[in-house]
Scaffold this active site. Structure first.
Site, PDB file in Angstrom:
ATOM      1  N   SER A  28       0.850  -1.174   0.000  1.00  0.00           N
ATOM      2  CA  SER A  28       0.000   0.000   0.000  1.00  0.00           C
ATOM      3  C   SER A  28       0.889   1.228   0.000  1.00  0.00           C
ATOM      4  CB  SER A  28      -0.903   0.005   1.230  1.00  0.00           C
ATOM      5  OG  SER A  28      -0.137   0.329   2.349  1.00  0.00           O
ATOM      6  N   SER A 554       6.528 -39.970  -8.232  1.00  0.00           N
ATOM      7  CA  SER A 554       5.068 -39.766  -8.235  1.00  0.00           C
ATOM      8  C   SER A 554       4.681 -38.426  -8.850  1.00  0.00           C
ATOM      9  CB  SER A 554       4.478 -39.927  -6.836  1.00  0.00           C
ATOM     10  OG  SER A 554       5.277 -39.300  -5.859  1.00  0.00           O
TER      11      SER A 554
END
Lengths: 644, 317
Positions: A28, A554
């Site tokens: 910001s 995997s």
């Protein structure tokens, strides 16, 4: 007419071979984001004299004493008046090494849309934290958005160090807090730099006030961070943009190679027709190239006359993306006028293709401040959710984590054609776990019917085993590329747990493939079966009370989910052992990458078969950044937490 | 007129750096070509605006490369303010032959004659504002639904937030609050009848990128970009060329100087810089060392801090 006056001998001052880094800044106005950018431009002498004059003039008009560096980046008049940045502004600067494109976005929650937009093309994100305030909700939000959008590198600038007396303790405290939070995210590279944008500490020049900080100042870091390894050079994807047909003898398909590489003579498949051909030529203006790579805009001609038009995709025969019309995606809603409506037929734009799409289900809305999942009926402006999508025509995609260009899409409102949503495909719905489970159920059914086997629990119960062994059983599953360091890590962990008195066993890819799975190859089906068997073996060992360590590449999410589904909640831990493909390939302990590159091995993960990065792991261990000892300690502490 | 691009002899494989590295110019070129092709594919009647300035020369060169061996599948259009340098016009017609493109010309002069616009009064009458009307009239005359422009985001603050595909309403106006978010490389060019888009393929280029690219591609430019001796007058810190549309006024003295132009637009408002740069290498060095932005030499931007933003809202590029 004057000649191109290029052929004289005057030396050119700038290095020509600069590369390009695109980064986004979020924070910001109070965090000093605009000041930081202004400082970077100013100290690297990128502000021109007339801009400086204008800046001094504007600052004076506003009654400010010093030149307000933030005014340099606050573009539009409305914003200058309100004193905030409300849109994505692009800024440019360059050093001798690199050109930089900054997507400067506001940090407030209501501008999540802008952050997502700026992040979509960024290689790196700078997140600003005010040293006085520490890690705030919005600091987490920026990290979550950067992670969702797959930005590979995050730099956290702890700003306003001058206001906390350059305190090392304060800096370390913020680093520790943010690191703990970032464990939950899919972040590859996280750096912290203590800076003061206002004064200029560690922005361009190293600060003498932070002698305890041995990292690089921000600009130096931006100049040297490696981004080439982030590119996907494996999966050749060529969405056709425009067919160039000047005469009967030339029919070329123009487009940008969004990932991978292609050579003349290679065999290709056109999607969706699935027709095959070979690359006859790769043209760029008057050049004929032998090979073209990711990022290049070229024209490809083929050996055979096959019907291809805009929106089709040319890929390699042995590396085809998913072709589905149902999939799950993370969707960011960007429309301020209306929320997501399930009955609307949106227009979905993906690569160079457009089709109609419906959102079948909103699985949940993700709170971008906390990662909390909320049950909702719609998504409104600046909200992000997980959805199921069905399209009229199939899309040719890769999961976003693997390929941003074939995994990202936008939704367009059919009434006024505004862009209302941005999506990231996670994986296809059809080919996932459901199918695997169905497949597996039928297998099990066959077996039991033919031999009338029933499950025999035995006389020793799980509690008896826990009492005897002194610990509960669990399964620790390590996934990662070949060469990521899974086995080395698992062996160390096994030794340590063994020494602690645990009943520990270890299943390793190579060992299992010797015997139990010696009949299986490496195609998609066999890989699935390999993991199915291993999952069941691990479960049996678990039932006998063991601590089971499994190290398998995997590569597919669906199989990892399948294995996880075999275990009770809280007894399965997935550790993603992460390393970049480049690094794994450099290590290449078994020489497999070399063989795969030479074409001696087919379907090798990372080379010609994808590795789907896990979205949610219990731990991510980055073996490029951690020492082996650190990696072992992290895994052990995860196990100890579970056993508590 | 000799050309250096017609050279078709070098068709061998391109030299490639190890490790598949690509430099900034390669990346920017590929991105711009992608955007130009998206425009050709997504719109029914696109047009590319050509001013004779270096940015539009580069953009049209990119269009040439994007579709080769095909021709550029849309026309180019020049909005002639009537205050152009003669050389710009000669160059324009020569350049169109080089890139085998078709050009449409519409002039502000005609708009004035037709009473569509009225000439500014005073010593510094700029036609930059007027050309917006001529442009919008031409777009509707040919029913163009997308106009490619050579604007860059680094030129000016208001442009820093511009999209690649910039949406314009039925009146050709740009509403900064009503722009479409642009994600990845997905450009949404869909629109309703009457609406149109502007597309900016070289959005991400800086002035230095443009010059380095011109040097790399050996593109011939109008001589105005190189140093030459010229009659000038200094007005409000801007060096203006003296010509039929611009004479010294009270208190101003004409002088002769070695100058070149960093941008080329309307003669009445395009400022020159004093320079001895006579080759592209000289220019690249000069730009790399310079301390003033190129628009710093444009009188029209100096009128107010938000001058560009106001003109854009009315439909200017």
């Amino acid at each position: 007419m004057g000649k191109a006056r290029a052929n004289d001998t005057t030396p050119t001052t700038l290095v020509k071979e600069r590369d390009l880094l695109r980064f986004t800044t979020a924070g910001s106005v109070d965090d000093g984001k605009s000041t930081l950018i202004g400082r970077m431009l100013f100290d690297s002498k990128q502000i021109f004299q007339d801009q400086m004059d204008q800046l001094e003039h504007s600052s004076k008009l506003r009654g400010e004493e010093n030149v307000n560096l933030a005014l340099l980046t606050d573009g539009l008049r409305a914003e200058r008046e309100q004193g905030i940045t409300i849109d994505v502004a692009y800024r440019y600067f360059s050093t001798a090494r690199r050109k930089f494109i900054i997507a400067d976005t506001p940090g407030h929650e209501q501008y999540t849309r802008n952050m997502v937009t700026g992040a979509s093309t960024a290689d790196l994100a700078i997140i600003l934290i005010d040293a006085r305030n520490g890690v705030l909700t919005q600091s987490r939000r920026h990290g979550i958005i950067a992670s969702l959008l797959g930005i590979p590198h995050i730099v956290v600038c702890v700003n306003k160090m001058d206001l906390v007396d350059y305190s090392r303790d304060r800096f370390d405290e913020i680093v520790a807090e943010y690191q703990a939070f970032a464990q939950k995210l899919n972040v590859h590279d996280l750096e912290f730099i203590p800076v003061s944008a206002l004064v200029g500490d560690n922005v361009v020049n190293r600060s003498e006030k932070t002698p305890w900080f041995d990292g690089a100042p921000l600009l130096q870091f931006l100049e040297t961070v490696t981004i080439s390894a982030d590119r996907n050079l494996v999966d050749f994807r060529f969405p056709v943009q425009f067919v160039v047909r000047p005469h009967q003898d030339f029919r070329g398909f123009s487009g940008q190679i969004v990932s991978g590489t292609i050579k003349v003579g290679e065999e290709i498949v056109a999607l969706p027709s699935m027709q095959r051909s070979r690359v006859r030529s790769i043209n760029f203006y008057k050049e004929e190239l032998q090979e073209a790579i990711e990022g290049e805009s070229v024209i490809i001609t083929l050996e055979d006359e096959i019907d291809i038009s805009r929106g089709d995709m040319i890929v390699r025969r042995h590396n085809i993306p998913e072709v589905e019309h149902e999939f799950e995606a993370t969707l960011a809603w960007m429309d301020e006028r209306s929320g997501l409506a399930r009955e609307t037929n949106y227009i979905l734009q993906h690569t160079t293709n457009r089709t109609q799409a419906q959102i079948d289900e909103i699985l949940y809305q993700l709170d971008v401040n906390t990662l909390h999942r909320n049950k909702v009926d719609t998504l409104n402006l600046n909200e992000i959710g997980r959805v199921k999508v069905t399209t009229a025509a199939p899309l040719f995609f890769d999961p976003y984590d693997r390929n941003r260009n074939t995994g990202g899409f936008i939704l367009i409102d059919p009434a006024d054609f505004r862009t209302v949503g941005a999506g990231m495909i996670r994986y296809s719905s059809r080919s996932t776990i459901d199918e695997l489970k169905r497949d597996e159920r039928s297998r099990r059914l066959e077996v039991s019917q033919s031999t009338e086997i029933t499950w025999d629990p035995g006389l020793v119960g799980p509690q008896d085993r826990i009492r005897r062994n002194g610990h509960r059983p669990f399964c620790l599953w390590l996934t990662g590329l070949s060469g990521s360091g899974k086995s080395t890590l698992a062996k160390e962990v096994e030794k340590r747990l063994f020494d602690e008195g645990l009943h520990v066993v270890r299943l390793d890819g190579d060992n299992v493939r010797h015997g139990l799975n010696g009949d299986l190859g490496f195609n998609r089906e066999d890989r699935r079966e390999n993991i199915r068997r291993i999952g069941h073996v691990a479960r049996l060992l678990y039932d006998f009370g063991h601590a089971v360590l499994c190290t398998f590449i995997s590569p597919y999410e669906e199989e990892r989910s399948f294995v996880r589904s075999l275990f009770p909640e809280g007894s399965f831990l997935q550790v993603y052992v992460r390393t970049s493909l480049a690094e794994a390939e450099r290590r290449d302990p078994k020489g497999l990458y070399k063989k795969a590159r030479a074409g001696e091995i087919r379907g090798f993960t990372g080379v010609d078969d994808p590795y789907q990065e896990p979205e949610q792991s219990d731990l991510v261990v980055d073996t490029e950044r951690l020492t082996p000892e650190e990696a072992v300690e992290q895994v052990l502490s995860l196990v100890h937490d579970l056993l508590k | 007129m000799a050309t250096t691009h017609g050279d078709t002899t070098s068709t061998g494989p391109r030299e490639r750096a190890a490790g598949y590295q690509r430099n900034t110019l390669d990346i920017l070129e590929s991105e711009a070509i992608f955007v130009i092709r998206e425009v050709a594919a997504q719109f029914e009647r696109p047009v590319m605006l050509f001013s004779g300035g270096k940015d539009s020369i580069v953009m049209s060169w990119l269009a040439r490369k994007a579709f080769y061996p095909g021709r550029i599948p849309f026309p180019l259009m020049h909005i002639d303010t009537g205050h152009n340098f003669d050389e710009t016009i000669r160059y324009r017609d020569w350049w169109m032959e080089q890139i085998e493109a078709r050009i449409i010309v519409r002039s502000v002069e005609d708009s004035i004659k037709q009473g569509r616009v009225k000439e500014e009064d005073g010593p510094n009458p700029s036609r930059n504002g007027l050309q917006t009307v001529t442009l919008l009239d031409a777009l509707s005359e040919f029913k163009f639904d997308c106009a490619l422009g050579g604007a860059r985001r680094d030129e000016e603050k208001a442009r820093a937030k511009e999209r690649f595909f910039s949406f314009r309403d039925r009146f050709g106006r740009w509403d900064p609050k009503n722009q479409r978010p642009e994600l990845w490389n997905l450009y949404n060019g869909m629109k309703r009848p009457g609406e149109h888009l502007r597309a900016f393929p070289i959005s991400n280029w800086t002035e230095l990128d443009v010059w380095q690219y011109i040097q790399r591609e050996e593109i011939e430019l109008p001589n105005l970009y190189y140093t030459h001796e010229r009659e000038i007058v200094r007005r409000d810190g801007v060096i203006l060329a003296i010509g039929p549309y611009n004479q010294p006024v009270d208190g101003e003295a004409a002088e002769t100087a070695w100058v070149r132009f960093r941008t080329i637009g309307d003669m009445t408002c395009t400022g020159a810089t004093e320079s001895r740069a006579s080759s592209l290498a000289d220019i690249v060095n000069e730009i790399a060392a310079t301390r003033v932005t190129e628009r710093g030499g444009r009188a029209d931007d100096k009128r107010s801090e938000a001058a560009m933003e106001d003109r854009k809202k009315q439909g200017y590029f």
